[in-house]
Design an enzyme around this catalytic site. Structure first.
Site, mmCIF file in Angstrom:
data_model
loop_
_atom_site.group_PDB
_atom_site.id
_atom_site.type_symbol
_atom_site.label_atom_id
_atom_site.label_comp_id
_atom_site.label_asym_id
_atom_site.label_seq_id
_atom_site.Cartn_x
_atom_site.Cartn_y
_atom_site.Cartn_z
ATOM 1 N N GLU A 264 0.877 -1.170 0.000
ATOM 2 C CA GLU A 264 0.000 0.000 0.000
ATOM 3 C C GLU A 264 0.908 1.211 0.000
ATOM 4 O OE1 GLU A 264 -1.765 2.769 3.158
ATOM 5 O OE2 GLU A 264 -2.528 0.740 3.536
ATOM 6 N N CYS A 303 -2.754 7.689 4.857
ATOM 7 C CA CYS A 303 -2.752 7.282 3.452
ATOM 8 C C CYS A 303 -4.127 7.412 2.832
ATOM 9 C CB CYS A 303 -2.248 5.845 3.329
ATOM 10 S SG CYS A 303 -3.205 4.662 4.313
#
Length: 708
Positions: A264, A303
Site C-alpha cells: 500500500e 494514506c
C-alpha cells in the site's frame, strides 16, 4: 509494563527473546515530535534476520499449527481484551508522536478493534479446523467416483510486514490479525520515528502469555537484508512510499524467488461533491466536515486522507470558505497533552520538511494557497501558552486552489500532512476524469443525495479505487468516515496506491493461505477436508430398504463426542395426497395456481398438474427425520442452499436422507454446529430437493440425561 528507558535503544524481539546490539552503538535518534526531546535510539545492526525467519518457519509454524482456526481466533479476542485494559500505557507514548487523544484512539483502539473483529469473524465464518473449502465439489467422472475441489491451507513460511510511521499500532495489528488466524507467524518491522510505540504494544502482547511461541517477532530499526532471507513460502506486506515499494518489488526474491508481495503506497484520494449538494444542504455540511477531519486527524498523515476535493466549478469559493471557517472554529494546533489541542505535530522534523517541500513544489507549479501559512504556526504548549515553537514538527492546515484543474502537480504530488486542494469540475464526466488522474487511489468519497449522480460517479471511478465511500444525509452521523478503513472491507487500491489488498474480512486470512485444487474419490476428499462429500461412505440408520445398517443409531441421538462425519439416517416413504396439498394451501394462504388449479398447472411446462408446495415437502421431511424426545440436538437454526428440483404431484411419495456433513465444535461453548446434507427423493429415486440442515448439538448428551 516495563519499557525501554528513554534515550536507550529500542529493543527487537527475536527468537523468543528481547535483543539489543552488543555494546552501546549510537543508532538513529528518535525525538518527541512536539518538543524535540530525545526519546530513544534505534539500531538493528547484528540482528540475526536469517535466524528470525527460520525461527518463524519452524517454531512459529509448529506452535500455531497446534491450534485450529477457531482456537487462534479466540486467542485474538483474549489478546484484544488484554491490550484494551492497558491501552492508556500506549496512549502516553502515542502523545509523543504528535498524536492527539482522538488520533491515538484511531490508532490504538482501532488496532484493538481489528483483533476483536477478526476473532468474531474467524469463529463465525471459518471451520474449526485448518482446511478451508473454496466452492463446491466438481464431479469429474460419470459414475461420481472421481471428483475435485479447491481448498485453502496456510503458507509454510512467515508473514513479514514493513509498516508506516503514522499508525504504529493499527498498522501492525491489521496485518498481524489475519496472519495469526491463518496460522502464519509474523515478523513486524515498524517505521523508526514511531517504532517505540509498536515495541510497547509487542511487549504487552508478549507479556500477556497468550501468544504461541514464535508467532510474533519484532525488528526495531532497519530491516536490512530481511528480503534476502525470504522465498516462495513467505509473504511480505509493505506500507509506505511508492519509491521504496518499487525497490522491494524489484528484489530478486520477489521477481524470481516467488515471495508473495503486497503493498500500500502513495494515494491522492479524492472527495467529489455532487451538483445537488449546494451550500445549506446536509450533504454540503457533511462534505466540509469530512474534509476538515481528514486534513487534521493525525495531522493529515493518513494514506486515506482527502488530498483532492473535486467540486462543481461554481462552488469552489464556497467550499474554501466553509472549510476555512470550520478550521478556524475547531482546530487548535499544539502539544496533544495540552488542554484544548485538536491537532498535534507531524511525526518528525524530517516529515515536516518533506511536507513543506511538497507544498512549495505545488505552489511553484501553479497552486495557490487559499488557507493557512507555511510559516511556523502558533501552537499551544502544555503550560497553556500559545507561541511559535521551533523544536516541534508543527504545521498549519493548508488548503490550495488551482486555475488549471488538470495540472499534473495536484494529481501527482502528495504532501503527506494537513494539506488538501480544491479543484472545480464542469460536469460529472469531468469529475470522473479528474478523480482518475490520481492514477489509482485507496479511497474516494462521493457526496450526493441524488441516486443517479451516485450511480454515475461511483461506477465511473470504482475501477480506479479500492473503496468508494458514499456520503449523504442518511449516513452523515453513522458513517465511519472517508479515511477509516474497517476490517470488514478491503483496504488497498490499484495503480499508484500499490495494487495490493489488505483486510476485507476473511479475505485477508486467505491472503496468507495457498489455494490448491485437489482431486480424488469422495472418500479421500472427505478425509482431507473433514467435510462429507456426496458418494463417500456413510453409516445409515433407519429404513433398511434404503441401505440402513442394522443396529445403527439415529444420528440425532448422538452428541458431538459420538457423532462422525458420514453418520446418516434414511427415512421411510411418505405418500402425498391431494387433500393435504389443498389443506396446506388454504392454511398458509399460498394458493399459487400450481397447488390448487389442475388445468392451469398442466398448462405450465414445469408441472404435470397440481403439485405439492416445496415448503410442505421440507416440513414433511423434518417430520420424517426428527427425533422428538430431548437429546443432544438442541435446536435447528436454519437451512442453507435449498433447491427444488423435481415437482411432486398428488399420489407420489417422498423420503429424506440426512447425512452429517460438517461438524464444528465451538471452543467457548458446550455445544457445536452440525451441518446435515439433506436430500429428498421420490419413490423412483429422483431427487426432489437438496439442502443443508443446520443444528446446534451438545458436546456431551447432558440434556437427555437431565431430562431422564
Amino acid at each position: 509494563m516495563t519499557t525501554s528507558p528513554m534515550a536507550q535503544l529500542v529493543p527487537s524481539y527475536a527468537q523468543g527473546q528481547w535483543w539489543t546490539p552488543a555494546g552501546d552503538p549510537a543508532g538513529t535518534q528518535v525525538l518527541d515530535a512536539n518538543t524535540g526531546e530525545l526519546l530513544a535510539r534505534v539500531n538493528s545492526d547484528g540482528l540475526d534476520l536469517a535466524g528470525m525467519v527460520n525461527y518463524g518457519r519452524t517454531v512459529g509454524q509448529r506452535e500455531l499449527g497446534k491450534l485450529s482456526l477457531h482456537e487462534r481466533a479466540l486467542v485474538l479476542k483474549e489478546l484484544a481484551q488484554y491490550l484494551n485494559a492497558r491501552r492508556e500505557e500506549l496512549y502516553a507514548l502515542s502523545f509523543q508522536t504528535g498524536a492527539t487523544k482522538i488520533d491515538s484512539m484511531v490508532d490504538i483502539d482501532g488496532g484493538i478493534g481489528v483483533l476483536f473483529t477478526y476473532s468474531s469473524k474467524g469463529r463465525r465464518e471459518l471451520p474449526n479446523s485448518n482446511v478451508i473449502l473454496d466452492g463446491p465439489m466438481e464431479v469429474l467422472s460419470k459414475d461420481g467416483s472421481f471428483a475435485g475441489e479447491h481448498i485453502y491451507t496456510r503458507i509454510p513460511g512467515v508473514a513479514a510486514q514493513i509498516n508506516a510511521f503514522n499508525f504504529p499500532v493499527w498498522g501492525m495489528l491489521e496485518k498481524f490479525a489475519p496472519a495469526f488466524i491463518a496460522g502464519v507467524p509474523t515478523i513486524a518491522k515498524p517505521a523508526t520515528p514511531t517504532g517505540y510505540v509498536a515495541e510497547a504494544a509487542v511487549r504487552l502482547m508478549v507479556e500477556s502469555g497468550l501468544l504461541p511461541e514464535g508467532s510474533l517477532q519484532l525488528i526495531s530499526g532497519s530491516a536490512r537484508t530481511l528480503l534476502d532471507e525470504l522465498d516462495y513460502r513467505d509473504v511480505l506486506a509493505f506500507t509506505g512510499s511508492a519509491s521504496t515499494a518499487n525497490s522491494l518489488k524489484a528484489h530478486v526474491n520477489v521477481v524470481e524467488g516467488g515471495v508473495r508481495f503486497t503493498c500500500e503506497t502513495d494515494s491522492l484520494n479524492a472527495a467529489i461533491l455532487g451538483p445537488d449538494a449546494v451550500p445549506g444542504t446536509p450533504e454540503f455540511d457533511a462534505f466540509v466536515k469530512s474534509m476538515v477531519t481528514e486534513m487534521t486527524v493525525k495531522a493529515g498523515q493518513k494514506c486515506t486522507a482527502i488530498r483532492r476535493a473535486i467540486v462543481p466549478q461554481g462552488m469552489v469559493p464556497d467550499v474554501v470558505a466553509a472549510v476555512g471557517a470550520r478550521l478556524d472554529a475547531r482546530i487548535v494546533v499544539g502539544d496533544p497533552r495540552a488542554e484544548g489541542v485538536t491537532m498535534g505535530a507531524l511525526a518528525s522534523l524530517e516529515q515536516l520538511r518533506d511536507v513543506r517541500g511538497a507544498v512549495e513544489e505545488m505552489i511553484a507549479a501553479g497552486g495557490e494557497l487559499a488557507y493557512g501559512t507555511l510559516d511556523a504556526p502558533v501552537v499551544r504548549s502544555t503550560s497553556g501558552e500559545d507561541s511559535v515553537v521551533d523544536a516541534g514538527a508543527f504545521m498549519s492546515p493548508l488548503l490550495l486552489t488551482w486555475d488549471d484543474v488538470r495540472n499534473q502537480a495536484v494529481h501527482g504530488l502528495e504532501a503527506f500532512g494537513p494539506v488538501s486542494s480544491v479543484i472545480g469540475y464542469a460536469d460529472l464526466d469531468e469529475a470522473i476524469e479528474l478523480a482518475a488522474m490520481g492514477s489509482g487511489s485507496l479511497v474516494a468519497t462521493v457526496c450526493t443525495n441524488d441516486g443517479e449522480t451516485a450511480r454515475v460517479l461511483t461506477t465511473g471511478i470504482a475501477a480506479h479505487h479500492g473503496r468508494v465511500h458514499m456520503l449523504n444525509r442518511e449516513t452523515a452521523r453513522s458513517s465511519t468516515g472517508h479515511g477509516s478503513p474497517v476490517p470488514h472491507l478491503v483496504h488497498g487500491g490499484p495503480g499508484r496506491a500499490g495494487g495490493g489488498e489488505e483486510l476485507g474480512g476473511i479475505r485477508a486470512v486467505k491472503h496468507h493461505m495457498q489455494r490448491t485444487a485437489i482431486q480424488g474419490s469422495p472418500n479421500l476428499l472427505t478425509a482431507v477436508t473433514g467435510v462429507w462429500h456426496t458418494g463417500a461412505d456413510r453409516v445409515i440408520a433407519g429404513a433398511a430398504e434404503f441401505g440402513a445398517v442394522e443396529g445403527a443409531i439415529h444420528p440425532f441421538r448422538k452428541s458431538l463426542a459420538e457423532l462422525n462425519i458420514g453418520d446418516a439416517f434414511a427415512s421411510p416413504l411418505r405418500r402425498v395426497s391431494l387433500e393435504e396439498i389443498t389443506a396446506f394451501a388454504h392454511e398458509t394462504g399460498d394458493t399459487f395456481y400450481a397447488h390448487v388449479d389442475n388445468a392451469a398447472a398442466e398448462a405450465n411446462p414445469f408441472f404435470p398438474g397440481i403439485v405439492a408446495h416445496g415448503y410442505l415437502l421440507v416440513s414433511w421431511a423434518a417430520g420424517l427425520f426428527v427425533q422428538p424426545a430431548p437429546g443432544p440436538v438442541l435446536a435447528n437454526y436454519g437451512l442453507e442452499n435449498l433447491r427444488f428440483i423435481t415437482p411432486v404431484p398428488a399420489g407420489d411419495s417422498i423420503r429424506v436422507t440426512l447425512t452429517a456433513k460438517k461438524i464444528t465444535p465451538r471452543v467457548t461453548d458446550e455445544y457445536g454446529e452440525v451441518a446435515w446434507d439433506a436430500v429428498i427423493n421420490n419413490q423412483d429415486g429422483e431427487i426432489v430437493a437438496t439442502y443443508d440442515v443446520l443444528t446446534l448439538v451438545e458436546k456431551e448428551d447432558v440434556t437427555y440425561k437431565n431430562w431422564k
